[in-house]
Design an enzyme around this catalytic site. Sequence first.
Site, PDB file in Angstrom:
ATOM      1  N   THR A 168       0.864  -1.174  -0.112  1.00  0.00           N
ATOM      2  CA  THR A 168      -0.004   0.106   0.011  1.00  0.00           C
ATOM      3  C   THR A 168       0.975   1.094   0.295  1.00  0.00           C
ATOM      4  O   THR A 168       1.696   1.686  -1.052  1.00  0.00           O
ATOM      5  CB  THR A 168      -1.031   0.010   1.179  1.00  0.00           C
ATOM      6  OG1 THR A 168      -0.191  -0.107   2.479  1.00  0.00           O
ATOM      7  CG2 THR A 168      -1.762  -1.228   0.968  1.00  0.00           C
ATOM      8  N   LYS A 196       3.435  -7.015   4.078  1.00  0.00           N
ATOM      9  CA  LYS A 196       3.332  -5.643   3.565  1.00  0.00           C
ATOM     10  C   LYS A 196       2.498  -4.924   5.052  1.00  0.00           C
ATOM     11  O   LYS A 196       2.209  -5.501   6.056  1.00  0.00           O
ATOM     12  CB  LYS A 196       2.247  -5.192   2.616  1.00  0.00           C
ATOM     13  CG  LYS A 196       0.721  -5.649   2.838  1.00  0.00           C
ATOM     14  CD  LYS A 196      -0.077  -4.688   3.820  1.00  0.00           C
ATOM     15  CE  LYS A 196       0.296  -3.284   3.431  1.00  0.00           C
ATOM     16  NZ  LYS A 196      -0.699  -2.577   4.455  1.00  0.00           N
ATOM     17  N   THR A 224      -0.265  -5.597  12.574  1.00  0.00           N
ATOM     18  CA  THR A 224      -1.141  -4.804  11.596  1.00  0.00           C
ATOM     19  C   THR A 224      -0.482  -4.960  10.201  1.00  0.00           C
ATOM     20  O   THR A 224      -0.303  -3.900   9.723  1.00  0.00           O
ATOM     21  CB  THR A 224      -0.968  -3.268  11.948  1.00  0.00           C
ATOM     22  OG1 THR A 224      -0.674  -3.478  13.605  1.00  0.00           O
ATOM     23  CG2 THR A 224      -2.254  -2.711  11.805  1.00  0.00           C
ATOM     24  N   GLU A 245       5.544   4.455   7.743  1.00  0.00           N
ATOM     25  CA  GLU A 245       5.412   5.807   7.280  1.00  0.00           C
ATOM     26  C   GLU A 245       6.031   7.015   7.647  1.00  0.00           C
ATOM     27  O   GLU A 245       5.984   7.245   8.982  1.00  0.00           O
ATOM     28  CB  GLU A 245       3.805   6.064   7.391  1.00  0.00           C
ATOM     29  CG  GLU A 245       3.026   5.060   6.242  1.00  0.00           C
ATOM     30  CD  GLU A 245       1.682   5.248   6.360  1.00  0.00           C
ATOM     31  OE1 GLU A 245       1.013   5.784   7.582  1.00  0.00           O
ATOM     32  OE2 GLU A 245       0.534   4.766   5.487  1.00  0.00           O
ATOM     33  N   ASN A 284      -0.215  10.698   6.210  1.00  0.00           N
ATOM     34  CA  ASN A 284      -1.660  10.404   6.814  1.00  0.00           C
ATOM     35  C   ASN A 284      -2.673  11.369   6.948  1.00  0.00           C
ATOM     36  O   ASN A 284      -4.031  11.339   7.242  1.00  0.00           O
ATOM     37  CB  ASN A 284      -1.436   9.831   8.253  1.00  0.00           C
ATOM     38  CG  ASN A 284      -0.702   8.384   8.061  1.00  0.00           C
ATOM     39  OD1 ASN A 284      -1.517   7.481   7.711  1.00  0.00           O
ATOM     40  ND2 ASN A 284       0.236   8.477   8.374  1.00  0.00           N
ATOM     41  N   THR A 317      -6.251   6.242   3.626  1.00  0.00           N
ATOM     42  CA  THR A 317      -5.838   4.985   3.699  1.00  0.00           C
ATOM     43  C   THR A 317      -6.833   4.014   4.634  1.00  0.00           C
ATOM     44  O   THR A 317      -7.348   4.394   5.517  1.00  0.00           O
ATOM     45  CB  THR A 317      -4.346   4.753   4.350  1.00  0.00           C
ATOM     46  OG1 THR A 317      -4.471   5.494   5.465  1.00  0.00           O
ATOM     47  CG2 THR A 317      -3.402   5.589   3.171  1.00  0.00           C
TER      48      THR A 317
END
Lengths: 390, 390
Positions: free
Chosen positions: B153, B175, B186, B266, B385, B390
């Site tokens: 992603t 991922k 997660t 991220e 974010n 997302t």
Amino acid sequence: MTVTTPLGFRAAGVAAGLKASGAHDVAVVVNDGPGATVAGVFTANRVKAAPVLWSQQVVHGGVVRAVVLNSGGANACTGPAGFQDTHATAEHVAAVLTAAEPGREIGAGEVAVCSTGLIGERLPMPALLAGVDRAVRELSGSGGASAAQAIMTTDTRPKTTVVSGAGWTVGGMAKGAGMLAPAMATMLCVLTTDAVAAPEVLDAALREACRVTFDRIDSDGCMSTNDTVLLLASGASGVTPGEAELTAAVTAAAHDLAQQLIADAEGATKQIAIEVTGAAGEDDAVEVGRAVARNNLVKTALFGNDPNWGRILAAVGTTAAAFEPDAVDVAVNGIWVCRSGAAAEDRSKVDLTGRDVTISVDLHAGSAAATVWTNDLSHAYVHENSAYST
Amino acid sequence: MTVTTPLGFRAAGVAAGLKASGAHDVAVVVNDGPGATVAGVFTANRVKAAPVLWSQQVVHGGVVRAVVLNSGGANACTGPAGFQDTHATAEHVAAVLTAAEPGREIGAGEVAVCSTGLIGERLPMPALLAGVDRAVRELSGSGGASAAQAIMTTDTRPKTTVVSGAGWTVGGMAKGAGMLAPAMATMLCVLTTDAVAAPEVLDAALREACRVTFDRIDSDGCMSTNDTVLLLASGASGVTPGEAELTAAVTAAAHDLAQQLIADAEGATKQIAIEVTGAAGEDDAVEVGRAVARNNLVKTALFGNDPNWGRILAAVGTTAAAFEPDAVDVAVNGIWVCRSGAAAEDRSKVDLTGRDVTISVDLHAGSAAATVWTNDLSHAYVHENSAYST
């Protein structure tokens, strides 16, 4: 006028050189009585700053005649030497006040101490004590405003409040822009009242007020080492309010200050109320509200004006509250984007252009409710907390 | 080659149009046997995506012959219709595989489904099913790399691993770049092995591996609705490893993938290991590690190259772990900036210019230890974010 609006209080704030900026950094608040009852609520963090350990003992004694507060240094994680610094500060305040007003004897055990600023560094004691001397000389019945300025750290503006009772008043000041988290609002706050009230009455009023105000704001989930809320009563109005009346006024003052804290939280561009309804109990509602308030993905989405209800539901799902995932409704600013755990109204209808955001979560598991307040997570938060030590 | 490195597995990844970018978004992994045992670990979030609810049932059956994975949509919070979409996807995969290989019968109940992407939106089923058709046609023993790409992603690179046993192998892909949080990492992860192993042996090995790897990475404290880790065994090597041997290999593979996840989280500019020692028990050590890992003030300080140990100690103080505040030592990159809860070595000695950061916390309360891994909180995290759903 804030803490000096109720009768019987004087205050002052001065620049003692603790802050590199040269801004005000030492404040003294004095209760001239006739009464000197007190209540206090302190951080739940097990790592408590020296002034918290000191003030807990002082408040336990039930009498506080003065509070000395400093920004520019938290005096936390400073070991026995740091505690000695706090003790010496209280001794100094007591001695200077006693010397300034012959015939009036104030002991160190009647002086509460509050500090805020960088953790882990000793305070520059000569500068601090010299600042105390100047503050005591400048004490006045209109000094509340300068005192409120002296306790600011990354706050962009001072926070003050006044609530009027029937012939008596509650005043207050607070600071706190980061480290706003549950189990105490992670800030310094001094509330004053000229009402007549016994320590146990003050204590009950203050605990209830904190429970539904400071304990329900959560800026960044980080609990401070220095949180202190003090409520001092002078009794100078001669009025003894009913307990419910007093609690209502103290709660109103605390609510006003709590909202100012969230509005001025570090880097905040949104002020967010999370209203949880349909909970099996109030604790469930608070747990769900906090889980949403602390979720970085929800907070960044709102910073980006994105009504991302999926992230809200994912945060609700991390709690132990009673609810069925396929029964939960979520609204953002009144648009019910999620019904029964799935998409409902068009998310494009949600208007997030304003500063105020209301997230409504209906758990459909009972009739209890609670609101938790938070703010978004912005670039400015990251900047403030990465570029400066606090 | 990843999931296709062990004998008995084929895979493929294709672009089915679920991602606006046109990147790969549908993957199929097939276990050609002779065995088809499986184990799975799923998100602890109570709001579980449809594919999680489905795959939990499938894994419970003990036999999985294929896994279909998609990025470009989480199929979470999509209600009964979303569950039907997952069911239909599994049915389709089973039918297409059965048709492609006459004589081999695969049921929908032997097909696990994993999805990742935006929560709350239905999947575009025609595109997804057409993608499945293409992926099945492209299945090959060297398709692991394209499958690993198809599950990305906001990942900037695919994550794959291979660990060799004595005559058998574990391979894996994963991922996950945000929503990396405890009680499951997660993310989506498929591990494969050609070892011979019963479902209960696989289950024990996978749970122990997750416990000390994926469950100990915490990127942003946010728990996803879609976390899934699957371990498929083909038995094609003919070798039955000892349980300890298998557990060690699966743990090594999971550790490798977990480190890749944290490294690619991220916006991360730092990869942070929080080593807690001197704990009364392992649970205490993990609780302390997680509290530090989730503290936004610690994370922003490290983004700013600031060895702010006071924030670390304040985070430790929020836990219920056994320790005395004035006994805790803290080191950052080997410099013991805090001893006995107060300042010790000069913080200017700490070198934070590199990407790897080690925070050591010695609780002096026992002999247990644990390490939790996290990353910093940067402007790029806020940007990713807030600017994208997302």
